[in-house]
Enzyme design. Structure first.
Site, short mmCIF file in Angstrom:
data_model
loop_
_atom_site.label_atom_id
_atom_site.label_comp_id
_atom_site.label_asym_id
_atom_site.label_seq_id
_atom_site.Cartn_x
_atom_site.Cartn_y
_atom_site.Cartn_z
N LYS A 150 0.79 -1.33 0.07
CA LYS A 150 0.00 -0.20 0.06
C LYS A 150 0.83 1.43 0.11
O LYS A 150 1.66 1.57 1.01
CB LYS A 150 -1.06 0.21 1.31
CG LYS A 150 -1.78 1.18 1.00
CD LYS A 150 -2.61 1.62 2.31
CE LYS A 150 -1.87 2.74 2.84
NZ LYS A 150 -1.76 4.17 2.11
N GLY B 186 7.44 5.19 7.80
CA GLY B 186 6.46 6.42 7.90
C GLY B 186 6.80 6.97 9.02
O GLY B 186 7.83 7.09 10.14
N GLY C 229 3.39 4.61 13.43
CA GLY C 229 4.53 3.50 13.48
C GLY C 229 3.80 2.73 15.06
O GLY C 229 3.72 1.53 15.18
N GLU D 70 10.71 1.56 9.88
CA GLU D 70 11.79 2.62 9.64
C GLU D 70 10.89 3.78 9.94
O GLU D 70 10.01 4.40 9.10
CB GLU D 70 11.84 2.70 8.04
CG GLU D 70 12.57 1.37 7.70
CD GLU D 70 14.12 1.45 8.16
OE1 GLU D 70 14.49 2.49 8.60
OE2 GLU D 70 14.67 0.24 7.73
N CYS E 227 14.43 10.95 5.08
CA CYS E 227 14.53 10.24 6.28
C CYS E 227 15.91 10.86 6.92
O CYS E 227 15.98 11.15 8.14
CB CYS E 227 14.27 8.85 6.42
SG CYS E 227 15.04 7.85 5.02
N GLU F 63 10.79 16.25 14.75
CA GLU F 63 10.91 16.03 13.04
C GLU F 63 9.96 16.91 12.32
O GLU F 63 8.65 17.14 12.68
CB GLU F 63 10.65 14.61 12.69
CG GLU F 63 10.88 14.36 11.20
CD GLU F 63 10.48 13.10 10.72
OE1 GLU F 63 9.27 12.65 10.82
OE2 GLU F 63 11.18 12.42 9.84
#
Ligand code: NDP
Length: 521
Positions: free
Chosen positions: A200, A253, A258, A275, A309, A410
């Site tokens: 997906k 993501g 997560g 990740e 990332c 982030e």
């Protein structure tokens, strides 16, 4: 550096074809999902608008799946899993090579499609995204054939070994920041190790992955082995994670998502490879080579509008080199050409969608309100042709406290915090004082000192005099709230397989358990 390493994979590109007509073609294109070897529409027939972030115009319509489609895909993947697992690994690798070749043949269509759906400039999508997807398939095709188990000397009258088994049906859920290559970096190792897959992509940028669905059919991969569904994560993603017939999930993501996925999976003791987000740092010491660090900081912080990332978003610079570094860094970042991502000269395009721009602006405003000085940028571009897009200019903000929000969270945008440090140890302490642990780099001409510093830094990837160097041969992944998984390299094979332990007794007259225990032989 990445570009250098990808030169061999670079695909020939005719920039002239990337015009308005090409984009219109996407709008008229009938993108389909893939279930059980059939390209089809979702059960309920829904579609989602895909928006070009450079101008906020609809660029294409993509299928919008629902739980019903997930159920069908899971059924297909489950039905196909034993036959696929029992296929000769060389045959599975052959399909990966076929996919690499098909992508190469279609590169001129995929490159502008990638650019149009998430704003990565052509210079990036042609030099990185599409060649990297080809490289991932080719690397994994070879790597998968080297998969081995172990033999164990546990008992002279036994032969003990492990075989690598695929996990079974795996759910692969991917983000938008490198849409095709993040999907391929999961699909390729999953397939070559014998798993069947439900993939997906992110809802804002699913187009190139939907094209991959067509290539899977063209390559002749058996029905049900690869299923590709586009649709909202909250429904389609959660249904994949929640299905008892999905044996493992691999997710890339945001850390919050997560955690949600791990929460759902934990009720079934389902493994999740994750990740996640990062707040990556550079520690720049007084003896760093100024030109090299300025060039790398500029490139790695603003490449893809900082939506990598591994992008560094907090720079700790020792006081002896601080003023010089700031002067050169601000000057270099100020020269970045921001503009239409379809223009081959553009170095930095828009963010992926308006929401990403709004988040960046919130962080910038809050930093200003708290008394931090904006050394560069901090606003949208003024050129009229960019007024409707999700643009933010390269932004550098001076921090006075490591606890400031923009030094901890982030932002995933071209926004970099910079802070003066007195000692190397102070830099280490600041790097570790953060919930993320994806990557960091140390800049010093004293390798002995830099290596010792790396011992103390809590990250999954650490570079010395380098940043953002990610290639298929090297492991990639984090620690702490950045996730604990490794993608790429030989280590990725562990994510998609488990060791099945087999113990064979070769003693012709085996002693019974009671004889051994009681010594009555
Ligand atoms: P998101 O976490 O928002 O989305 C990633 C994927 O998860 C999308 O396909 C999304 O679908 C899906 N999803 C969303 N909600 C759920 C849910 N409840 N259950 C299951 N799936 C769900 O990330 P972004 O796409 O915004 O990507 C940016 C993030 O990815 C950043 O945090 C970045 O650091 C991280 N990232 C990390 C990397 C690493 O290697 N560590 C590499 C690249 C990115 P939908 O799009 O429909 O919402």
């Amino acid at each position: 550096m990445i570009a250098n390493q990808l030169k061999n994979a670079k695909v020939p590109v005719d920039y002239e074809i990337f015009n308005e007509r090409t984009i219109m073609d996407f709008l008229n294109y009938d993108f389909k999902i893939l279930i059980d070897g059939r390209l089809c529409k979702p059960v309920k027939g829904g579609t989602m608008n895909i928006i070009n972030p450079a101008n906020n115009k609809v660029v294409a319509k993509a299928p919008k799946c629902t739980i019903e489609d997930v159920e069908k895909a899971v059924e297909a993947a489950k039905k196909a899993k034993f036959a696929w697992k029992n296929t000769y690994v060389g045959e599975r690798a052959g399909y990966l090579f076929k996919l690499a070749n098909i992508i190469r043949e279609h590169a001129e269509e995929l490159i502008p499609m990638e650019t149009a759906q998430y704003g990565g400039p052509l210079s990036k999508t042609s030099n990185f995204d599409i060649p990297a997807a080809i490289g991932e398939f080719e690397f994994m095709a070879g790597l998968g054939r080297s998969l081995t188990g172990m033999t164990i000397s546990a008992d002279p009258m036994s032969r003990v070994m492990t075989f690598r088994e695929p996990c079974g049906v795996v759910g692969l859920i991917t983000p938008w920041n490198f849409p095709l290559v993040t999907a391929v970096s999961k699909l390729a190792p999953a397939l070559v190790t014998g798993n069947t897959c439900i993939l997906k992509p992110a809802s804002c940028a699913p187009l190139t992955v939907l094209k991959l669905a067509e290539y899977v059919v063209e390559a002749g991969i058996p029905d049900g082995v690869v299923n590709i569904l586009s649709g909202p994560g909250s429904e389609v993603g959660e249904a994949i994670v929640s299905s008892r017939d999905v044996n493992k999930v691999s997710f890339t993501g945001d850390s919050h998502i997560g955690k949600r996925i791990m929460e759902i999976a934990s009720s079934m003791v389902k493994p999740v490879a994750s990740e996640l987000g990062g707040k990556n740092a550079m520690i720049i010491l007084d003896d760093a080579e100024l030109d090299a660090v300025v060039e790398t900081a500029t490139y790695s912080a603003f490449f893809n509008s900082g939506q990598n990332c591994g992008s560094p978003s907090r720079l700790y610079v020792q006081e002896g080199i601080y003023d010089k570094f700031v002067e050169h860094f601000v000057s270099a970042a100020g020269k970045i050409i921001v503009g239409d991502p379809m223009d081959p000269k553009t170095m930095m395009g828009p963010l992926a969608y308006n929401g990403c721009r709004d988040t960046a602006e919130r962080f910038i405003e809050s930093a200003k309100k708290n008394g931090s000085k904006v050394l560069l940028g901090g606003e949208r571009p003024t050129a009229p042709e960019m007024k409707d897009g999700a643009f933010v200019m390269p932004t550098i903000i001076e921090a006075y406290d490591n606890k400031q929000e923009f030094m901890q969270e982030e932002i995933f945008a071209p926004v970099v915090g910079i802070m003066k440090i007195k000692t190397a140890q102070e830099g280490i302490d600041f790097v570790n004082d953060c919930r993320y642990g994806l990557c960091a780099s140390i800049w010093s001409t004293d390798f002995r000192k830099a290596l010792k510093m790396i011992d103390k830094i809590e990250v999954g990837t650490a570079w010395i005099n380098q940043h953002l160097n990610i290639v298929p041969e090297t492991p990639w992944g984090g620690t702490k709230e950045s996730g604990w998984t490794k993608e790429n390299s030989v280590l990725v094979l562990d994510e998609y397989t488990y060791h099945k332990h087999i113990w064979m007794n070769i003693d012709e007259k085996p002693h019974t358990f009671w004889e051994k225990m009681l010594d009555i032989s």
